[in-house]
Write an enzyme that holds these catalytic residues in place. Sequence first.
Site, mmCIF file in Angstrom:
data_model
loop_
_atom_site.group_PDB
_atom_site.id
_atom_site.type_symbol
_atom_site.label_atom_id
_atom_site.label_comp_id
_atom_site.label_asym_id
_atom_site.label_seq_id
_atom_site.Cartn_x
_atom_site.Cartn_y
_atom_site.Cartn_z
ATOM 1 N N ARG A 48 20.906 75.753 28.013
ATOM 2 C CA ARG A 48 20.410 75.373 29.319
ATOM 3 C C ARG A 48 19.009 74.795 29.247
ATOM 4 N NH1 ARG A 48 21.605 81.351 31.653
ATOM 5 N NH2 ARG A 48 23.435 81.597 30.354
ATOM 6 N N ASP A 106 14.070 73.642 16.162
ATOM 7 C CA ASP A 106 13.389 74.686 15.395
ATOM 8 C C ASP A 106 13.989 74.706 13.980
ATOM 9 O OD1 ASP A 106 11.900 76.919 14.749
ATOM 10 O OD2 ASP A 106 13.079 78.320 15.918
ATOM 11 N N GLY A 108 16.829 73.466 13.312
ATOM 12 C CA GLY A 108 17.588 72.217 13.228
ATOM 13 C C GLY A 108 19.090 72.436 13.191
ATOM 14 N N THR A 110 21.217 73.721 15.403
ATOM 15 C CA THR A 110 21.944 73.332 16.618
ATOM 16 C C THR A 110 22.119 71.816 16.666
ATOM 17 O OG1 THR A 110 20.951 75.216 17.756
ATOM 18 C CG2 THR A 110 21.972 73.514 19.143
ATOM 19 N N LYS A 134 9.482 71.752 16.046
ATOM 20 C CA LYS A 134 8.809 72.846 15.329
ATOM 21 C C LYS A 134 9.287 72.800 13.874
ATOM 22 C CE LYS A 134 9.725 76.601 17.745
ATOM 23 N NZ LYS A 134 9.540 77.958 18.338
ATOM 24 N N ASP A 162 13.138 79.589 27.516
ATOM 25 C CA ASP A 162 13.152 80.956 28.048
ATOM 26 C C ASP A 162 12.919 81.998 26.974
ATOM 27 O OD1 ASP A 162 15.771 80.598 26.802
ATOM 28 O OD2 ASP A 162 16.227 82.539 27.696
ATOM 29 N N ARG A 168 11.724 80.070 32.439
ATOM 30 C CA ARG A 168 12.171 78.674 32.360
ATOM 31 C C ARG A 168 11.450 77.797 33.376
ATOM 32 N NH1 ARG A 168 16.816 78.225 29.150
ATOM 33 N NH2 ARG A 168 18.272 79.948 29.285
HETATM 34 P P1 IMP Z 1 17.411 75.571 16.423
HETATM 35 O O1 IMP Z 1 16.811 76.721 15.648
HETATM 36 O O2 IMP Z 1 16.766 74.257 16.052
HETATM 37 O O3 IMP Z 1 18.910 75.528 16.240
HETATM 38 O O4 IMP Z 1 17.071 75.823 17.915
HETATM 39 C C1 IMP Z 1 18.082 76.048 18.836
HETATM 40 C C2 IMP Z 1 17.656 76.508 20.155
HETATM 41 O O5 IMP Z 1 16.878 77.694 20.029
HETATM 42 C C3 IMP Z 1 16.821 75.555 20.969
HETATM 43 O O6 IMP Z 1 17.565 74.539 21.612
HETATM 44 C C4 IMP Z 1 16.231 76.530 21.971
HETATM 45 O O7 IMP Z 1 17.136 76.760 23.014
HETATM 46 C C5 IMP Z 1 16.041 77.789 21.127
HETATM 47 N N1 IMP Z 1 14.648 77.868 20.691
HETATM 48 C C6 IMP Z 1 14.104 77.527 19.507
HETATM 49 N N2 IMP Z 1 12.769 77.729 19.518
HETATM 50 C C7 IMP Z 1 12.477 78.180 20.759
HETATM 51 C C8 IMP Z 1 11.244 78.555 21.418
HETATM 52 O O8 IMP Z 1 10.126 78.494 20.869
HETATM 53 N N3 IMP Z 1 11.369 78.982 22.705
HETATM 54 C C9 IMP Z 1 12.551 79.054 23.376
HETATM 55 N N4 IMP Z 1 13.717 78.713 22.802
HETATM 56 C C10 IMP Z 1 13.666 78.276 21.513
#
Ligand code: IMP
Length: 187
Positions: A48, A106, A108, A110, A134, A162, A168
């Site tokens: 979301r 973060d 990567g 997702t 990040k 969130d 949010r």
């Molecule tokens: P990923 O680790 O790149 O797969 O990040 C996936 C998801 O984790 C993001 O789309 C956010 O929804 C959530 N996320 C990652 N870092 C943060 C943060 O610092 N605050 C809130 N949600 C986060």
Amino acid sequence: MSLAPPLPVECRRVVVDEVTLGRRVTELAAALDATYGGQDVRLVTVLRGGVFFLADLCRAMRSDVRLDFMAVSPYVPGRGGAVRVTKDLDDDVTGAHVVLVEDVVDTGLTVNYVLGLLKARGAASVEVCALLDKPARRIAEVPLSFIGFELGEAFLVGYGLDLNGRFRNLPYIAEVAEEVVFGGRTS
Ligand code: IMP
């Protein structure tokens, strides 16, 4: 512009204020318009967290855009990075120029998963537009064509992001105090 709400006690500081956010979103919209000039663009967002960014981004764009949404199960460390679709797109992306609009990249994992899925479905092109990058915790190297801000490792809330469903609706992005973050990651 209205006064910014006070910083919640769970947060340490504001890292991107409302005015700076607005300015950067407008710049990203202009960059997207310049890239897609005249073509139809499909903006796809993962629910979301990305909806606030998407809503502002698409309203600042002049291209002919269509929106679609998907949701994925959050990545759980230790499960080998498996991500699963919990709400699929409504429209077929075959032949479409797709921009994956993400709140934050973060690890990567997702984006990596969703990118693979969109390409496998026959999109003509897929680019990623991430409000926040990040890179410090990156596991999957993902190509980010449009980036709003590059930030450190801190857990962030606001403007769609969130912590256990809260914060949010803050109009700025704030850093959560480390002691509060413990166990609190949601999407
Ligand atoms: P990923 O680790 O790149 O797969 O990040 C996936 C998801 O984790 C993001 O789309 C956010 O929804 C959530 N996320 C990652 N870092 C943060 C943060 O610092 N605050 C809130 N949600 C986060």
